[in-house]
Design an enzyme around this catalytic site. Structure first.
Site, PDB file in Angstrom:
ATOM      1  CB  CYS A 176     -29.447  17.855  26.545  1.00 22.59           C
ATOM      2  SG  CYS A 176     -28.254  17.775  25.370  1.00 22.59           S
ATOM      3  CB  CYS A 233     -28.494  14.579  24.310  1.00 27.94           C
ATOM      4  SG  CYS A 233     -27.603  16.039  25.132  1.00 27.94           S
ATOM      5  CG  ASP A 234     -32.080  13.111  25.060  1.00 31.43           C
ATOM      6  OD1 ASP A 234     -31.206  12.197  24.804  1.00 31.43           O
ATOM      7  OD2 ASP A 234     -31.878  13.511  26.264  1.00 31.43           O
TER       8      ASP A 234
END
Ligand code: NAP
Length: 307
Positions: A133, A136-137
């Site tokens: 993701c 997300c990261d």
């Protein structure tokens, strides 16, 4: 006495929220049960440019709008993972954590999870350089060399997002042509995403954290190692079908829940919508499926054709 609702919708992504809105507005006593915060995989999409009405919108932003819209219409129970469902007579009993819910009909809008590459190092370095993701990261990789593995629309979208957050991005694909749509391929080129084609990923290597990837070059037939600090894997999805199959719902040849055009499954009073049913796997088709499933549930709960 047990409280039996008309409908339980399992999953709070585009399909589940839309099903909830349509069911509640039709007058069904319905609830959405969602294991996470809500939004599903769509919430992890960095940017969308093909959801009509929004020329460009972040996946999380769009999904939080849908969640708020659903919550105006019915109860959305988040943080509640459905563990098992049993059917007694014509009532489904759903166990989610310490809570129990009952209803006459169920819509599975359980979505899909990320498909794994299945190579050494993938599980070992999850959270230490391996991610599924970019939203997300991605921020952890500003100024660093990262690889995105997968030549589909998701891989291209992830690569563009990582480029935008300031990473040095290489999109790795196993064939010589990408599967992603042309507009995304054009953006990859204009934004300076590097392409590494004809590469099979053999191993993700590192010491404590990812340092690179070992590839098999399909053209030269040689192994090659390239240095990367991050590896974003984007090789497709796996539908979350276990609960539905536990109730006897049939799957299609690709492993998605089989439905008819009204989103009825092979089992009476069980419906499915969204990515768990396969197809185009777009937010708009998930929403459409959710709406159709809710209206079929409404018809069957209120005036069943078999009664
Ligand atoms: P996808 O379209 O199935 O693409 C998966 C990619 O991963 C393909 O390029 C595939 O290679 C590659 N792949 C699969 N298994 C692999 C393996 N073991 N090793 C190396 N590579 C592997 O999946 P997706 O990109 O996740 O997209 C899923 C759905 O969401 C699609 O319907 C897509 O259109 C949709 N989506 C749309 C948008 C958009 O409209 N902008 C954005 C994101 C997602 P091959 O090409 O060789 O098979």
């Amino acid at each position: 006495m047990e409280y039996v609702r008309d409908l339980i919708i399992i999953g709070g992504g585009p399909a589940g929220f839309t099903a909830g809105i349509y069911a509640a507005r039709a007058g069904l006593d319905a609830i959405v049960i969602e294991e996470g915060f809500g939004g599903g995989q769509a919430a992890t999409s960095p940017w969308m440019e093909n959801y009509p009405g929004f020329e460009g919108i972040g996946g999380m932003d769009l999904m939080m709008k849908m969640k708020a819209h659903a919550e105006k219409n019915l109860q959305v129970e988040t943080g509640s993972r459905v563990e098992y469902i049993r059917k007694e007579g014509d009532v489904f009993h759903v166990n989610a954590g310490a809570r129990g819910y009952s209803a006459h009909a169920i819509i599975f809008a359980t979505g899909a999870g990320y498909k794994k590459l299945g190579v050494p190092g993938e599980a070992k370095f999850l959270g230490s350089g391996v991610s599924y993701c970019a939203t997300c990261d991605g921020m952890f990789f500003r100024g660093k060399r990262v690889a995105v593995i997968g030549g589909g629309n998701s891989g291209a979208t992830e690569a563009l997002h990582l480029k935008h957050v300031g990473a040095d991005v290489t999109l790795v694909h196993r064939r010589d042509t990408l599967r992603a749509e042309k507009i995304l391929q054009d953006q990859l080129i204009s934004e300076g995403v590097k392409l590494l084609l004809n590469m099979d990923t053999k191993e993700i290597i590192g010491e404590g954290a990812v340092t690179g990837i070992k590839f098999f070059n399909r053209v030269s037939k040689q192994e090659e190692t390239h240095e990367f600090a991050g590896v974003f894997i984007s090789v497709g999805v796996e539908p979350n079908t276990a609960l539905a199959t536990s109730l006897g719902a049939e799957l299609d040849s690709e492993g998605f829940i089989k439905t008819d055009r009204q989103m009825r499954t092979s089992q009476r009073m069980i419906y499915a919508a969204g990515d768990v049913t396969g197809g185009l796997r777009q937010v708009i088709t998930a929403c459409a499926g959710g709406a159709v499933a809710a209206m079929s549930a409404y018809e069957d709960v209120r005036t069943p054709y078999w009664a």
